[in-house]
Scaffold this active site. Structure first.
Site, PDB file in Angstrom:
ATOM      1  N   GLN A  22       0.657  -1.200  -0.017  1.00  0.00           N
ATOM      2  CA  GLN A  22      -0.027   0.038   0.023  1.00  0.00           C
ATOM      3  C   GLN A  22       0.744   1.414  -0.027  1.00  0.00           C
ATOM      4  O   GLN A  22       0.324   2.421  -0.298  1.00  0.00           O
ATOM      5  CB  GLN A  22      -0.875   0.081   1.131  1.00  0.00           C
ATOM      6  CG  GLN A  22      -2.158  -1.047   1.054  1.00  0.00           C
ATOM      7  CD  GLN A  22      -2.905  -1.100   2.122  1.00  0.00           C
ATOM      8  OE1 GLN A  22      -2.603  -1.839   3.375  1.00  0.00           O
ATOM      9  NE2 GLN A  22      -3.993  -0.431   2.314  1.00  0.00           N
ATOM     10  N   HIS A 122       1.086  -9.004   4.110  1.00  0.00           N
ATOM     11  CA  HIS A 122      -0.197  -8.175   3.973  1.00  0.00           C
ATOM     12  C   HIS A 122      -0.579  -8.471   2.657  1.00  0.00           C
ATOM     13  O   HIS A 122      -0.510  -7.030   1.913  1.00  0.00           O
ATOM     14  CB  HIS A 122       0.227  -7.042   4.717  1.00  0.00           C
ATOM     15  CG  HIS A 122      -0.957  -6.139   4.868  1.00  0.00           C
ATOM     16  ND1 HIS A 122      -1.071  -5.359   6.244  1.00  0.00           N
ATOM     17  CD2 HIS A 122      -1.893  -5.834   4.306  1.00  0.00           C
ATOM     18  CE1 HIS A 122      -2.324  -4.757   6.246  1.00  0.00           C
ATOM     19  NE2 HIS A 122      -2.857  -4.978   5.093  1.00  0.00           N
ATOM     20  N   ASN A 166      -1.684 -10.786   8.057  1.00  0.00           N
ATOM     21  CA  ASN A 166      -2.492  -9.839   8.305  1.00  0.00           C
ATOM     22  C   ASN A 166      -3.752 -10.348   7.853  1.00  0.00           C
ATOM     23  O   ASN A 166      -4.146 -10.688   6.627  1.00  0.00           O
ATOM     24  CB  ASN A 166      -2.186  -8.471   7.488  1.00  0.00           C
ATOM     25  CG  ASN A 166      -3.442  -7.349   7.884  1.00  0.00           C
ATOM     26  OD1 ASN A 166      -3.413  -6.900   8.957  1.00  0.00           O
ATOM     27  ND2 ASN A 166      -4.021  -6.988   6.870  1.00  0.00           N
ATOM     28  N   GLU A 167      -4.810 -10.295   8.862  1.00  0.00           N
ATOM     29  CA  GLU A 167      -6.444 -10.471   8.553  1.00  0.00           C
ATOM     30  C   GLU A 167      -6.720 -11.879   7.760  1.00  0.00           C
ATOM     31  O   GLU A 167      -7.084 -11.610   6.392  1.00  0.00           O
ATOM     32  CB  GLU A 167      -6.788  -9.421   7.781  1.00  0.00           C
ATOM     33  CG  GLU A 167      -6.668  -8.110   8.661  1.00  0.00           C
ATOM     34  CD  GLU A 167      -7.456  -6.963   7.959  1.00  0.00           C
ATOM     35  OE1 GLU A 167      -7.907  -6.944   6.777  1.00  0.00           O
ATOM     36  OE2 GLU A 167      -7.671  -5.899   8.935  1.00  0.00           O
ATOM     37  N   GLU A 352      -5.209  -2.229  14.152  1.00  0.00           N
ATOM     38  CA  GLU A 352      -5.721  -1.299  13.258  1.00  0.00           C
ATOM     39  C   GLU A 352      -6.854  -0.619  13.812  1.00  0.00           C
ATOM     40  O   GLU A 352      -7.904  -1.512  14.140  1.00  0.00           O
ATOM     41  CB  GLU A 352      -5.864  -1.979  11.836  1.00  0.00           C
ATOM     42  CG  GLU A 352      -4.642  -2.199  10.845  1.00  0.00           C
ATOM     43  CD  GLU A 352      -4.996  -3.048   9.822  1.00  0.00           C
ATOM     44  OE1 GLU A 352      -6.110  -2.733   9.110  1.00  0.00           O
ATOM     45  OE2 GLU A 352      -3.954  -3.636   9.054  1.00  0.00           O
ATOM     46  N   TRP A 398      -4.703   2.967  11.979  1.00  0.00           N
ATOM     47  CA  TRP A 398      -4.618   2.747  10.647  1.00  0.00           C
ATOM     48  C   TRP A 398      -4.805   4.043   9.777  1.00  0.00           C
ATOM     49  O   TRP A 398      -6.126   4.346   9.799  1.00  0.00           O
ATOM     50  CB  TRP A 398      -5.289   1.473   9.972  1.00  0.00           C
ATOM     51  CG  TRP A 398      -5.121   1.360   8.490  1.00  0.00           C
ATOM     52  CD1 TRP A 398      -5.995   1.801   7.464  1.00  0.00           C
ATOM     53  CD2 TRP A 398      -4.179   0.669   7.977  1.00  0.00           C
ATOM     54  NE1 TRP A 398      -5.443   1.334   6.198  1.00  0.00           N
ATOM     55  CE2 TRP A 398      -4.187   0.839   6.803  1.00  0.00           C
ATOM     56  CE3 TRP A 398      -3.132  -0.175   8.264  1.00  0.00           C
ATOM     57  CZ2 TRP A 398      -3.412   0.140   5.727  1.00  0.00           C
ATOM     58  CZ3 TRP A 398      -2.350  -0.685   7.415  1.00  0.00           C
ATOM     59  CH2 TRP A 398      -2.315  -0.572   6.082  1.00  0.00           C
ATOM     60  N   TRP A 406      -6.301  -0.544  -1.812  1.00  0.00           N
ATOM     61  CA  TRP A 406      -6.445  -1.754  -2.717  1.00  0.00           C
ATOM     62  C   TRP A 406      -7.493  -1.482  -3.631  1.00  0.00           C
ATOM     63  O   TRP A 406      -7.548  -0.667  -4.644  1.00  0.00           O
ATOM     64  CB  TRP A 406      -7.132  -2.943  -1.517  1.00  0.00           C
ATOM     65  CG  TRP A 406      -6.456  -3.114  -0.480  1.00  0.00           C
ATOM     66  CD1 TRP A 406      -6.326  -2.782   0.737  1.00  0.00           C
ATOM     67  CD2 TRP A 406      -4.695  -3.650  -0.433  1.00  0.00           C
ATOM     68  NE1 TRP A 406      -5.177  -3.159   1.508  1.00  0.00           N
ATOM     69  CE2 TRP A 406      -4.327  -3.636   0.646  1.00  0.00           C
ATOM     70  CE3 TRP A 406      -4.167  -4.193  -1.405  1.00  0.00           C
ATOM     71  CZ2 TRP A 406      -3.001  -4.179   0.916  1.00  0.00           C
ATOM     72  CZ3 TRP A 406      -2.920  -4.920  -1.357  1.00  0.00           C
ATOM     73  CH2 TRP A 406      -2.318  -4.772  -0.121  1.00  0.00           C
TER      74      TRP A 406
END
Ligand code: PNW
Length: 444
Positions: A22, A122, A166-167, A352, A398, A406
């Site tokens: 990102q 990520h 991540n996630e 986040e 965040w 994204w």
């Protein structure tokens, strides 16, 4: 802000988070192609076809960005390492330039008194691995463990805390069932496999780090509060299933070595063979839990006869530029619930939290009062949880910078710092300045 550093327990960690794809600029430094480059290159997937080739050019501007972290008064910086930058082919020979980059970055944090919180994955999967089936292929867990060993052999001695992935919900469900992120699939079988393999990868990566003698290993999950949209039992059942897929699946696996029965009922036919045998590794002990929290969803009843078929209904609360309802109560709920049901005494971090807005630079300033309000309300929820004995150990905003959001591209701005995507100039927003004031350390 409505708080001061002293309103939080001694040693409470304040930080901001970013992720490699990102912000870094993937055209630089010999990074290999990723499935995000391919996804973004396919028309219709990303708003205006935007991609991460240059992003915030953090690859070259990282000293300035770390200076901003220090200037804000943060204690820690949560960053991620790009697998494709470190191993351009996903497997095999590492890219020395990529390893050097993270080495310098970690040293740069330490020089500025920032604790490095690393996330190893990520979302920018090396394209050669995507070509082999990516998260649908069980072998990805071993490939990821190998990458873990390579990157952590280089920076692990100086990293303060690490989460492999991540996630997992986004890696698996958002990307393989909802099709909203790379690789953009809409296939329940692909999703079920990815849901299991991403957890297996978490387990194997953790095992690889333990073998290197590393400590302070955690897991970072995104949780979303789900509420029934109406008072029918059907809506209640849908909201419960949403909670199961979104929140309980990953937490139950990592913290209890089991998958929740209600979700398994639907997913079992699509699961990879002998998944039961992996739960011991998936649920091996960790040292902390990270929660990424943004919003809640109202889930309506469903009579489609499909499984799963979850429809969210527009809610009444004020929304951010993402269209996400602002619901700080959900963060309070998750901190207390995760501690009670899953935490077993583990420290919990908010890894986040933040909001998107369409911030404009005007006369050298960005007035993002709504972000200040958002952060105040959520930090208040954190304080309430702490007051009730929940061991919340830190909070990361965040994000440090406006960045590549994204599939939604560059105009959803999450940063404490405004980035002009033409000149790449950074300008701290009002929220940055307010946080800086709140985080100031005063000598007693
Ligand atoms: C998180 N959802 O992603 C990510 O960790 C960040 O990379 C991202 O920029 C940030 O939140 C804001 O979106 C999510 O659709 C993306 O539920 C989408 C969802 C949840 C989290």
């Amino acid at each position: 802000m409505d708080f001061k550093r002293l309103d939080f327990p001694d040693g409470f960690t304040f930080g901001a988070a970013t992720s490699s794809y990102q912000i870094e600029g993937h055209a630089f430094g010999g990074a290999g192609p990723t499935h995000w480059d391919s996804f973004a290159a396919t028309p219709g997937n990303v708003v205006r076809g935007e991609h991460g080739a240059r992003a915030c050019d953090h690859y070259h501007r990282w000293p300035e960005d770390l200076d901003l972290m220090r200037e804000a008064g943060f204690d820690a910086y949560r960053f991620s390492t790009s697998w494709a930058r470190v191993m351009p082919g996903g497997r095999g020979a590492p890219n020395p330039e990529g390893l050097d980059f993270y080495d310098r970055l970690v040293d740069g944090m330490l020089e500025r008194g920032l604790k490095p919180y690393a996330t190893l994955y990520h979302w920018e999967l090396p394209q050669p691995l995507a070509d082999l089936g990516g998260w649908r292929n069980r072998d990805i867990a071993s490939w990821f463990a190998d990458f873990t060993t390579v990157i952590m052999s280089r920076i692990g001695d100086r990293v303060h805390a690490t989460a492999p992935i991540n996630e997992p919900w986004c890696v698996a469900w958002l990307s393989h069932f909802l099709g909203a992120q790379a690789p953009g699939m809409r296939d329940i079988r692909a999703a079920a496999r990815a849901m299991h393999h991403v957890l297996l990868a978490h387990g194997k990566s953790t095992q690889a780090m333990r073998a290197l003698g590393l400590k302070n290993l955690g897991a970072v999950m995104n949780l979303e509060y789900s509420a029934p949209a109406d008072s029918t039992p059907e809506a209640a059942a849908s909201a419960r299933l949403y909670d199961g897929i979104y929140n309980r699946w990953f937490l139950s696996a990592v913290c209890r070595k089991e998958y929740p029965a209600d979700v398994l009922e639907g997913l079992a036919p699509h699961m990879p063979e002998n998944w039961q045998d992996d739960l011991d590794l998936i649920g091996a002990p960790i040292d902390w839990l990270g929660i990424n929290y943004y919003t809640r969803k109202l889930i309506g009843p469903d009579d489609s006869g499909l499984w799963p078929h979850l429809t969210d209904v527009e809610g009444p609360l004020p929304k951010t530029a993402m269209g996400w309802e602002i619901y700080p109560e959900g963060l309070y709920h998750f901190l207390t619930w995760v501690h009670r049901e899953f935490g077993d005494g583990l420290p919990i971090f908010v890894t986040e939290n933040g909001m998107a807005s369409y911030d404009r630079l005007e006369a050298g300033k960005v007035n993002d009062q709504p972000r200040i309000d958002y952060l105040n309300a959520h930090l208040d929820a954190v304080r309430r949880a702490i007051a009730e004995g929940v061991p919340v150990a830190g909070y990361f905003v965040w994000s440090l910078l406006d960045n590549y959001e994204w599939a939604l591209g560059y105009d959803k701005r999450f940063g404490l710092v405004h980035v002009d995507f033409d000149t790449l100039e950074r300008t701290p927003k009002a929220s940055f300045l307010a946080l800086k004031q709140a985080l100031e350390r005063r000598e007693a």
